[in-house]
Design a protein around this motif. Sequence first.
Motif, mmCIF file in Angstrom:
data_model
loop_
_atom_site.group_PDB
_atom_site.id
_atom_site.type_symbol
_atom_site.label_atom_id
_atom_site.label_comp_id
_atom_site.label_asym_id
_atom_site.label_seq_id
_atom_site.Cartn_x
_atom_site.Cartn_y
_atom_site.Cartn_z
ATOM 1 N N ILE A 43 -23.360 17.625 18.086
ATOM 2 C CA ILE A 43 -22.738 17.856 16.780
ATOM 3 C C ILE A 43 -21.368 17.198 16.727
ATOM 4 O O ILE A 43 -21.008 16.550 15.735
ATOM 5 N N GLY A 44 -20.594 17.322 17.800
ATOM 6 C CA GLY A 44 -19.267 16.708 17.843
ATOM 7 C C GLY A 44 -19.322 15.193 17.766
ATOM 8 O O GLY A 44 -18.548 14.572 17.033
ATOM 9 N N VAL A 45 -20.246 14.582 18.500
ATOM 10 C CA VAL A 45 -20.398 13.130 18.462
ATOM 11 C C VAL A 45 -20.843 12.686 17.071
ATOM 12 O O VAL A 45 -20.331 11.702 16.524
ATOM 13 N N GLY A 46 -21.785 13.406 16.482
ATOM 14 C CA GLY A 46 -22.239 13.075 15.131
ATOM 15 C C GLY A 46 -21.126 13.192 14.110
ATOM 16 O O GLY A 46 -20.982 12.348 13.224
ATOM 17 N N TYR A 47 -20.307 14.227 14.250
ATOM 18 C CA TYR A 47 -19.165 14.397 13.345
ATOM 19 C C TYR A 47 -18.178 13.248 13.513
ATOM 20 O O TYR A 47 -17.678 12.698 12.526
ATOM 21 N N PHE A 53 -17.363 6.407 9.728
ATOM 22 C CA PHE A 53 -18.009 5.727 8.613
ATOM 23 C C PHE A 53 -17.403 6.142 7.284
ATOM 24 O O PHE A 53 -17.288 5.334 6.369
ATOM 25 N N ASP A 54 -17.013 7.420 7.164
ATOM 26 C CA ASP A 54 -16.368 7.878 5.932
ATOM 27 C C ASP A 54 -15.043 7.171 5.697
ATOM 28 O O ASP A 54 -14.637 6.962 4.558
ATOM 29 N N LYS A 55 -14.362 6.786 6.778
ATOM 30 C CA LYS A 55 -13.080 6.092 6.655
ATOM 31 C C LYS A 55 -13.257 4.594 6.431
ATOM 32 O O LYS A 55 -12.284 3.866 6.342
ATOM 33 N N GLY A 56 -14.520 4.123 6.375
ATOM 34 C CA GLY A 56 -14.778 2.732 6.039
ATOM 35 C C GLY A 56 -14.952 1.810 7.226
ATOM 36 O O GLY A 56 -15.035 0.599 7.050
ATOM 37 N N GLU A 57 -15.008 2.342 8.422
ATOM 38 C CA GLU A 57 -15.203 1.498 9.594
ATOM 39 C C GLU A 57 -16.676 1.105 9.681
ATOM 40 O O GLU A 57 -17.565 1.928 9.504
#
Length: 72
Positions: A43-47, A53-57
């Motif tokens: 869960i931590g790795v997925g988060y 990705f949410d930050k645009g990387e």
Amino acid sequence: MKLLVYIFDKYRGKAVGATIGFIFSLLVLIIGLWRTLFILLCIGVGYYIGNKFDKGESFLEFLDKILPRGMR
């Protein structure tokens, strides 16, 4: 129901912490400590990846950061 809403509004941090602790204890009792820790790690790795990705990387930038040179 109103009591739960009141408790969550008044003591949000304590309510969330107690709920997480309860869920963790159930998981340990049902599937064991190591499997529970593995699930939490996943869960931590997925988060972490989702946050990147949410930050645009891009995915390739992410791979460049985590893989040794020349692996990609």
